[in-house]
Design an enzyme around this catalytic site. Structure first.
Site, mmCIF file in Angstrom:
data_model
loop_
_atom_site.group_PDB
_atom_site.id
_atom_site.type_symbol
_atom_site.label_atom_id
_atom_site.label_comp_id
_atom_site.label_asym_id
_atom_site.label_seq_id
_atom_site.Cartn_x
_atom_site.Cartn_y
_atom_site.Cartn_z
ATOM 1 N N LYS A 37 30.773 33.914 36.087
ATOM 2 C CA LYS A 37 31.383 32.575 36.041
ATOM 3 C C LYS A 37 31.201 31.770 37.337
ATOM 4 O O LYS A 37 31.127 30.549 37.295
ATOM 5 C CB LYS A 37 32.873 32.684 35.698
ATOM 6 C CG LYS A 37 33.122 33.137 34.260
ATOM 7 C CD LYS A 37 34.607 33.156 33.931
ATOM 8 C CE LYS A 37 34.854 33.619 32.508
ATOM 9 N NZ LYS A 37 36.279 33.627 32.151
ATOM 10 N N ASP A 73 38.750 27.797 29.688
ATOM 11 C CA ASP A 73 39.862 28.761 29.689
ATOM 12 C C ASP A 73 41.189 28.053 29.964
ATOM 13 O O ASP A 73 42.230 28.433 29.431
ATOM 14 C CB ASP A 73 39.650 29.837 30.772
ATOM 15 C CG ASP A 73 38.620 30.881 30.361
ATOM 16 O OD1 ASP A 73 38.437 31.095 29.145
ATOM 17 O OD2 ASP A 73 38.004 31.482 31.269
ATOM 18 N N ALA A 99 45.555 38.369 39.679
ATOM 19 C CA ALA A 99 45.068 37.332 40.596
ATOM 20 C C ALA A 99 43.547 37.189 40.511
ATOM 21 O O ALA A 99 42.908 36.788 41.470
ATOM 22 C CB ALA A 99 45.495 37.667 42.023
ATOM 23 N N GLY A 100 42.971 37.517 39.356
ATOM 24 C CA GLY A 100 41.522 37.400 39.168
ATOM 25 C C GLY A 100 41.154 36.018 38.650
ATOM 26 O O GLY A 100 41.908 35.051 38.778
ATOM 27 N N GLY A 101 39.971 35.941 38.020
ATOM 28 C CA GLY A 101 39.455 34.663 37.554
ATOM 29 C C GLY A 101 40.327 34.005 36.496
ATOM 30 O O GLY A 101 40.559 32.792 36.537
ATOM 31 N N ALA A 102 40.824 34.794 35.551
ATOM 32 C CA ALA A 102 41.640 34.210 34.477
ATOM 33 C C ALA A 102 42.990 33.748 35.038
ATOM 34 O O ALA A 102 43.556 32.742 34.583
ATOM 35 C CB ALA A 102 41.830 35.205 33.343
ATOM 36 N N THR A 124 46.802 44.184 44.250
ATOM 37 C CA THR A 124 46.356 43.969 45.626
ATOM 38 C C THR A 124 47.036 42.686 46.116
ATOM 39 O O THR A 124 46.603 41.578 45.776
ATOM 40 C CB THR A 124 44.810 43.789 45.681
ATOM 41 O OG1 THR A 124 44.202 44.848 44.918
ATOM 42 C CG2 THR A 124 44.288 43.799 47.096
ATOM 43 N N ARG A 127 45.164 39.513 47.477
ATOM 44 C CA ARG A 127 44.466 38.602 46.543
ATOM 45 C C ARG A 127 45.447 37.588 45.958
ATOM 46 O O ARG A 127 45.099 36.438 45.713
ATOM 47 C CB ARG A 127 43.814 39.402 45.404
ATOM 48 C CG ARG A 127 42.581 40.159 45.859
ATOM 49 C CD ARG A 127 41.818 40.682 44.654
ATOM 50 N NE ARG A 127 41.034 39.662 43.994
ATOM 51 C CZ ARG A 127 40.520 39.799 42.770
ATOM 52 N NH1 ARG A 127 40.737 40.913 42.078
ATOM 53 N NH2 ARG A 127 39.801 38.852 42.227
ATOM 54 N N TYR A 189 44.073 40.440 23.896
ATOM 55 C CA TYR A 189 44.247 40.245 22.440
ATOM 56 C C TYR A 189 43.770 41.428 21.608
ATOM 57 O O TYR A 189 43.770 41.364 20.383
ATOM 58 C CB TYR A 189 43.572 38.941 21.982
ATOM 59 C CG TYR A 189 42.132 38.819 22.393
ATOM 60 C CD1 TYR A 189 41.118 39.358 21.615
ATOM 61 C CD2 TYR A 189 41.797 38.180 23.572
ATOM 62 C CE1 TYR A 189 39.800 39.261 22.001
ATOM 63 C CE2 TYR A 189 40.474 38.078 23.973
ATOM 64 C CZ TYR A 189 39.483 38.627 23.186
ATOM 65 O OH TYR A 189 38.177 38.527 23.576
ATOM 66 N N GLY A 210 47.336 36.818 23.021
ATOM 67 C CA GLY A 210 46.193 36.211 23.707
ATOM 68 C C GLY A 210 45.100 35.674 22.798
ATOM 69 O O GLY A 210 44.158 35.046 23.278
HETATM 70 P P1 NAP Z 1 39.347 39.965 36.919
HETATM 71 O O1 NAP Z 1 38.851 38.764 37.664
HETATM 72 O O2 NAP Z 1 38.592 41.231 37.013
HETATM 73 O O3 NAP Z 1 40.875 40.236 37.441
HETATM 74 C C1 NAP Z 1 41.621 41.342 36.980
HETATM 75 C C2 NAP Z 1 43.031 41.290 37.582
HETATM 76 O O4 NAP Z 1 43.778 42.354 36.991
HETATM 77 C C3 NAP Z 1 43.069 41.510 39.086
HETATM 78 O O5 NAP Z 1 44.156 40.788 39.605
HETATM 79 C C4 NAP Z 1 43.308 43.023 39.195
HETATM 80 O O6 NAP Z 1 44.008 43.423 40.354
HETATM 81 C C5 NAP Z 1 44.221 43.257 38.014
HETATM 82 N N1 NAP Z 1 44.109 44.632 37.496
HETATM 83 C C6 NAP Z 1 43.005 45.198 36.935
HETATM 84 N N2 NAP Z 1 43.288 46.467 36.557
HETATM 85 C C7 NAP Z 1 44.580 46.708 36.905
HETATM 86 C C8 NAP Z 1 45.438 47.841 36.796
HETATM 87 N N3 NAP Z 1 45.015 48.974 36.237
HETATM 88 N N4 NAP Z 1 46.704 47.732 37.259
HETATM 89 C C9 NAP Z 1 47.128 46.582 37.836
HETATM 90 N N5 NAP Z 1 46.367 45.474 37.982
HETATM 91 C C10 NAP Z 1 45.102 45.535 37.520
HETATM 92 O O7 NAP Z 1 39.488 39.651 35.386
HETATM 93 P P2 NAP Z 1 39.868 38.250 34.671
HETATM 94 O O8 NAP Z 1 38.639 37.506 34.330
HETATM 95 O O9 NAP Z 1 40.897 37.558 35.498
HETATM 96 O O10 NAP Z 1 40.494 38.768 33.300
HETATM 97 C C11 NAP Z 1 41.766 39.412 33.271
HETATM 98 C C12 NAP Z 1 42.206 39.626 31.837
HETATM 99 O O11 NAP Z 1 42.418 38.352 31.232
HETATM 100 C C13 NAP Z 1 41.130 40.318 30.983
HETATM 101 O O12 NAP Z 1 41.489 41.642 30.814
HETATM 102 C C14 NAP Z 1 41.168 39.609 29.656
HETATM 103 O O13 NAP Z 1 41.803 40.428 28.693
HETATM 104 C C15 NAP Z 1 42.070 38.414 29.870
HETATM 105 N N6 NAP Z 1 41.387 37.170 29.455
HETATM 106 C C16 NAP Z 1 41.648 36.702 28.218
HETATM 107 C C17 NAP Z 1 41.069 35.532 27.785
HETATM 108 C C18 NAP Z 1 41.379 35.022 26.401
HETATM 109 O O14 NAP Z 1 40.653 34.139 25.930
HETATM 110 N N7 NAP Z 1 42.403 35.516 25.760
HETATM 111 C C19 NAP Z 1 40.186 34.817 28.628
HETATM 112 C C20 NAP Z 1 39.927 35.328 29.914
HETATM 113 C C21 NAP Z 1 40.536 36.513 30.310
HETATM 114 P P3 NAP Z 1 43.259 43.677 41.764
HETATM 115 O O15 NAP Z 1 43.116 42.338 42.402
HETATM 116 O O16 NAP Z 1 44.195 44.582 42.482
HETATM 117 O O17 NAP Z 1 41.928 44.333 41.430
#
Ligand code: NAP
Length: 248
Positions: A37, A73, A99-102, A124, A127, A189, A210
């Site tokens: 992205k 999004d 605190a990731g991209g979503a 973390t 972040r 979801y 979701g």
């Molecule tokens: P990402 O950038 O990889 O960020 C993942 C986040 O989750 C980080 O803050 C990470 O923490 C945390 N995390 C991962 N595994 C963990 C665990 N086992 N315990 C605690 N925290 C954990 O991913 P993203 O793009 O933001 O996506 C996150 C979620 O959003 C996806 O799983 C997806 O299901 C959902 N999503 C849904 C839609 C939709 O259309 N419904 C669209 C986009 C995303 P750290 O910083 O510590 O690594």
């Protein structure tokens, strides 16, 4: 309408070259997911406001011969809440888990809708703090050890970690920490009802799954490619739910 939506497996090392030339391969556009992205944002000569604010693009298309990028999004996240929990934006405090991209898209959406006190909690903590600093006043970053304290007056919770997905049936927050009028939403979801949503429903809280975010983020992308804005209807949702059940 004659067209196809196909999955493409593009390695990170090849993505930029692909994104700069997708029109030449016959594509009207495409959706982009992790980890592409940010590169998609960089190659986009034109960007919508949400993409600009979030720093990530999930939808690409060609406009007047130039690569254009949007972040749908943000729209998907907000439209899903509007659809399933109208009035959600009366919440004063929102708690964002992850605190990731979503999470970035969710926080920007919450700010746009006027939520005054946005708390980001993350495994973390640095972040979470970085993301809070990016958005500034009204947004704070925390470690998960602070959850009990910062959840106590949250009117809205958003899970944007993968916790609760089929492979990880853990719960990112104990809903017992929340006030009795909180709305709990998940971006995961599969399954549709995550352990977080099930436990929250068990406490009598309003919940939002979701899938609606996925459906609503897809609609404006489709409109960019084909000039037709699809409607997210109960029938469309039912069709996708039955597909998900078949996969599960
Ligand atoms: P990402 O950038 O990889 O960020 C993942 C986040 O989750 C980080 O803050 C990470 O923490 C945390 N995390 C991962 N595994 C963990 C665990 N086992 N315990 C605690 N925290 C954990 O991913 P993203 O793009 O933001 O996506 C996150 C979620 O959003 C996806 O799983 C997806 O299901 C959902 N999503 C849904 C839609 C939709 O259309 N419904 C669209 C986009 C995303 P750290 O910083 O510590 O690594």
């Amino acid at each position: 309408m004659s067209g196809r939506y196909v999955p493409l497996d593009v390695a990170p090392a090849d993505f930029e070259a692909f994104a700069r030339t997708f029109g030449e391969h016959g594509y009207a556009g495409g959706n982009v997911t992790i980890p592409h992205k940010e590169v998609a944002w960089r190659v986009s000569a034109l960007r919508d406001d949400a993409a600009e604010a979030v720093g990530a693009v999930n939808t690409l298309w060609i406009e007047d011969g130039r690569i254009a990028g949007a972040n749908t999004d943000v729209h998907g996240f907000l439209a899903n809440l509007d659809d399933r929990a109208p009035g959600w934006d009366r919440a004063y405090v929102a708690l964002v888990l992850g605190a990731g991209g979503a999470a970035r898209a969710a926080v920007y959406g919450l700010i746009r809708r006027g939520i005054r006190d946005i708390r980001i909690a993350n495994r973390t903590p640095e972040r979470a703090r970085e993301l809070a600093d990016h958005f500034g006043a009204g947004v704070s970053g925390h470690g998960n050890d602070a959850l009990r304290e910062i959840a106590a007056d949250a009117g809205l919770v958003v899970n944007v970690t993968p916790r609760g997905m089929s492979a990880d049936q853990s719960i990112p927050l104990d809903p017992a920490f929340l006030p009795s009028d909180a709305i709990v939403s998940d971006t995961v979801y599969v399954p549709l009802e995550t352990p977080l949503l099930a436990a929250s429903r068990g406490r009598g809280l309003r919940t939002v799954d979701g899938l609606g975010m996925l459906l609503h983020q897809a609609a404006p992308a489709f409109a960019k490619w084909f000039g037709v804005m699809p409607e997210v209807t109960p029938e469309l949702r039912a069709m996708v739910v039955s597909d998900l059940e078949r996969i599960a």
